[in-house]
Design a protein around this motif. Structure first.
Motif, PDB file in Angstrom:
ATOM      1  N   ALA A  48     -11.192   6.978  -1.405  1.00 50.14           N
ATOM      2  CA  ALA A  48     -10.846   5.802  -0.604  1.00 50.14           C
ATOM      3  C   ALA A  48     -12.088   5.070  -0.118  1.00 50.14           C
TER       4      ALA A  48
ATOM      5  N   THR B  69       2.112   2.040  -3.506  1.00 49.07           N
ATOM      6  CA  THR B  69       1.032   2.571  -4.333  1.00 49.07           C
ATOM      7  C   THR B  69       0.699   4.004  -3.942  1.00 49.07           C
ATOM      8  N   ALA B  70       0.693   4.274  -2.639  1.00 53.14           N
ATOM      9  CA  ALA B  70       0.410   5.629  -2.152  1.00 53.14           C
ATOM     10  C   ALA B  70       1.415   6.630  -2.699  1.00 53.14           C
TER      11      ALA B  70
ATOM     12  N   LYS C 125      -5.940   1.796   2.022  1.00 57.27           N
ATOM     13  CA  LYS C 125      -4.829   2.290   2.826  1.00 57.27           C
ATOM     14  C   LYS C 125      -3.875   3.153   1.987  1.00 57.27           C
ATOM     15  N   SER C 126      -3.688   2.763   0.719  1.00 58.07           N
ATOM     16  CA  SER C 126      -2.780   3.521  -0.144  1.00 58.07           C
ATOM     17  C   SER C 126      -3.270   4.957  -0.346  1.00 58.07           C
ATOM     18  N   LEU C 127      -4.604   5.142  -0.375  1.00 57.81           N
ATOM     19  CA  LEU C 127      -5.139   6.494  -0.499  1.00 57.81           C
ATOM     20  C   LEU C 127      -5.086   7.241   0.824  1.00 57.81           C
TER      21      LEU C 127
ATOM     22  N   ALA D 237       0.818  -1.212   0.000  1.00 58.44           N
ATOM     23  CA  ALA D 237       0.000   0.000   0.000  1.00 58.44           C
ATOM     24  C   ALA D 237       0.854   1.266   0.000  1.00 58.44           C
ATOM     25  N   LEU D 238       1.954   1.264   0.757  1.00 61.71           N
ATOM     26  CA  LEU D 238       2.795   2.462   0.841  1.00 61.71           C
ATOM     27  C   LEU D 238       3.385   2.818  -0.520  1.00 61.71           C
TER      28      LEU D 238
ATOM     29  N   TYR E  41       0.811   9.724  -5.450  1.00 60.41           N
ATOM     30  CA  TYR E  41       1.290  11.077  -5.115  1.00 60.41           C
ATOM     31  C   TYR E  41       2.224  11.605  -6.195  1.00 60.41           C
TER      32      TYR E  41
ATOM     33  N   MET F  84      -2.855   6.925   3.002  1.00 64.70           N
ATOM     34  CA  MET F  84      -1.460   7.339   3.143  1.00 64.70           C
ATOM     35  C   MET F  84      -1.130   8.552   2.279  1.00 64.70           C
ATOM     36  N   ASN F  85      -1.976   8.819   1.289  1.00 64.96           N
ATOM     37  CA  ASN F  85      -1.758   9.986   0.453  1.00 64.96           C
ATOM     38  C   ASN F  85      -2.052  11.286   1.178  1.00 64.96           C
TER      39      ASN F  85
ATOM     40  N   VAL G 202      -9.442  12.691  -2.074  1.00 64.63           N
ATOM     41  CA  VAL G 202      -8.746  11.432  -1.799  1.00 64.63           C
ATOM     42  C   VAL G 202      -9.513  10.605  -0.769  1.00 64.63           C
TER      43      VAL G 202
END
Length: 510
Positions: free
Chosen positions: A90, A47-48, A270-272, A44-45, A52, A274-275, A86
């Motif tokens: 999500a 992808t985040a 989660k990836s979003l 996920a990180l 970005y 983290m954005n 965002v």
């Protein structure tokens, strides 16, 4: 300080690392599912950071700090509105697109309405991103050339493009995602180095720098809290930033494609999430770099009269930063360019394979489609590079302005089509076509792209609306007209919309 050969070594090492990333992931790319969705195995990180980096182009990295330098902090706060989008994406669009299980966003339009919308959406995306890639490479190269006259812009353009196309075509979306993550680190490192050097140039410390910014009206502009939609204000930035990003997170393949690259829905959400801190960081680096430039050129050195606009940050990098650090920050600018280009390349090849090739030649073997996707990445990359070189020798001219007007303005109407399709069960194809056409006409009327209406319609006066609010009007007209038209055309059958609207996907989950 001047540009040093060691700076070229730093940039060269960066390009080599990117190339080896492509080679590494090429071994893991065995199918179109790997090439387009990374087999759902990306953390996920990563992808985040990729989302970005994709949204933050080299143009933004250079232009927004220049705007803060010349005006105020206001434009640097645009990510506040994007954060709201965002969060909505999500909670709503990530689970929706994962459940409808499409390769491209426009495949959804074909299933929900008709294949004409699929082709229009896909072709618009492809054409716009081909030109966008050229501009994203051309503008930073041009800005850097202004402060390093010995730079060969054509050679730099070719090197940046070839390395980018190579690792993208070899490793597919997985190489793009991991390289974007590294590029995000380089980009943020470069930005913070600029901020540190700029703020430390105030003789009496950081406090003196902030006092200068406050006294000169850089922090709070005169229209900061204005409710006038024709002026730049914090409210316009928030609402405009939110609405302008609807197309990106709902109908633009380069970001929507990333929703399927994680192993499950939880990781994709989660990836979003983290954005959000990353977008907050954007506010810091945009405002910080612009302020650092203002402080430096007030206390430490005078900005030459021939240096302005997009050349301000590159001039500072080359003349104010220590040897080696300059190379890192220039690499950050190219990282911002390459992250946008690599994402565009992969998503364009995805659309060309899944939307265009499948439409004209369905039933191909997966191995053949994978080969087509890789070859199409090279073809599109080479064409965009040649277009960037054309811009270097001839400038953009009216050609790009007209092209951007025609293709870019379709983004708002298409975003409206997505919103109607997802949230309005009772609206069918004919009604959506009317809403789409009306919103395209409104888009041209309120924005007067490239001055076309002013030239050809006697007495036309462009409405006074701040640019950030244009998408609000365009998307809103697409949705409202489609909804009203639906009362005259009836509603689609339940079988037609089953699993293709938000309400029916939720029911299916239950």
């Amino acid at each position: 300080m001047a540009w040093h050969w060691f700076d070229w070594i730093v940039i060269g090492l960066y390009f080599v690392v990117m190339f080896f990333i492509g080679m590494f992931f090429a071994k893991r790319t065995k199918s179109t599912d790997d090439y387009f969705k990374a087999g759902g195995r990306v953390p996920a990180l990563v992808t985040a950071m990729s989302i970005y980096a994709t949204a933050l182009s080299s143009i933004s990295f250079i232009a927004i700090p220049a705007s803060v330098y010349n005006n105020s902090w206001l434009l640097g706060m645009a990510p506040l509105g994007i954060i709201l989008m965002v969060l909505w994406a999500a909670y709503t669009f990530v689970p929706f697109f994962r459940r409808v299980n499409v390769t491209t966003a426009y495949e959804y339009l074909g299933r929900r309405f008709d294949n004409s919308f699929r082709l229009i959406g896909s072709l618009t995306f492809i054409l716009f991103h081909v030109v966008r890639m050229a501009i994203v490479i051309y503008l930073p190269t041009l800005a850097i050339q202004q402060v390093v006259p010995t730079l060969n812009p054509v050679l730099i353009t070719i090197v940046v493009s070839i390395f980018c196309v190579a690792y993208t075509s070899m490793g597919g979306i997985e190489a793009v995602l991991w390289s974007d993550a590294i590029q995000t680190v380089v980009l943020l490192l470069g930005a913070f180095l600029v901020i540190i050097v700029g703020f430390s140039s105030a003789p009496e410390g950081v406090g003196q720098g902030f006092k200068l910014l406050a006294d000169d009206g850089k922090i709070i502009s005169p229209n900061f809290f204005s409710l006038d939609l024709a002026k730049s204000s914090i409210w316009v930035m928030i609402v405009g930033g939110f609405v302008n990003s609807i197309y990106s997170y709902v109908g633009s393949q380069d970001i929507v494609q990333r929703y399927a690259t994680n192993k499950d829905e939880h990781e994709a959400k989660k990836s979003l999430f983290m954005n959000v801190p990353l977008l907050c960081t954007s506010i810091v680096i945009f405002i910080g770099m612009g302020s650092a430039l203002y402080i430096y050129f007030h206390f430490k050195a005078a900005l030459p009269e021939n240096i302005n606009g997009n050349a301000i940050l590159p001039y500072f990098i080359v003349n104010a930063l220590p040897v080696g650090i300059s190379g890192i920050v220039i690499a950050a600018i190219f990282a911002a360019a390459q992250s946008t280009v690599s994402s565009s390349l992969n998503s364009v090849s995805t659309c060309m394979t899944a939307d265009i090739l499948e439409y004209f030649k369905s039933g191909m073997e997966d191995k053949s489609k994978l080969k087509f996707a890789r070859v199409s990445s090279w073809i599109v990359g080479i064409f965009s590079t040649l277009l960037a070189i054309y811009f270097i020798y001839n400038g953009q001219g009216d050609m790009f302005l007209y092209f951007q007007a025609i293709t870019g303005l379709l983004g708002g109407p298409i975003a409206g089509v997505f919103l109607i399709g997802i949230f309005f069960d009772k609206v069918e194809s004919k009604a959506v076509w009317i809403g789409f056409i009306v919103s395209v006409i409104i888009a041209f009327y309120v924005s007067d792209p490239a001055g076309m209406l002013t030239k050809f319609i006697p007495g036309y006066v462009k409405p006074k609306i701040f640019e950030f609010m244009l998408s609000f009007i365009i998307i809103g007209s697409s949705v409202i007209v489609s909804f009203i038209s639906s009362f005259f055309f009836g509603r689609p059958s339940e079988e037609k919309i089953k699993g293709l609207t938000y309400s029916t996907t939720i029911k299916n989950q239950k």
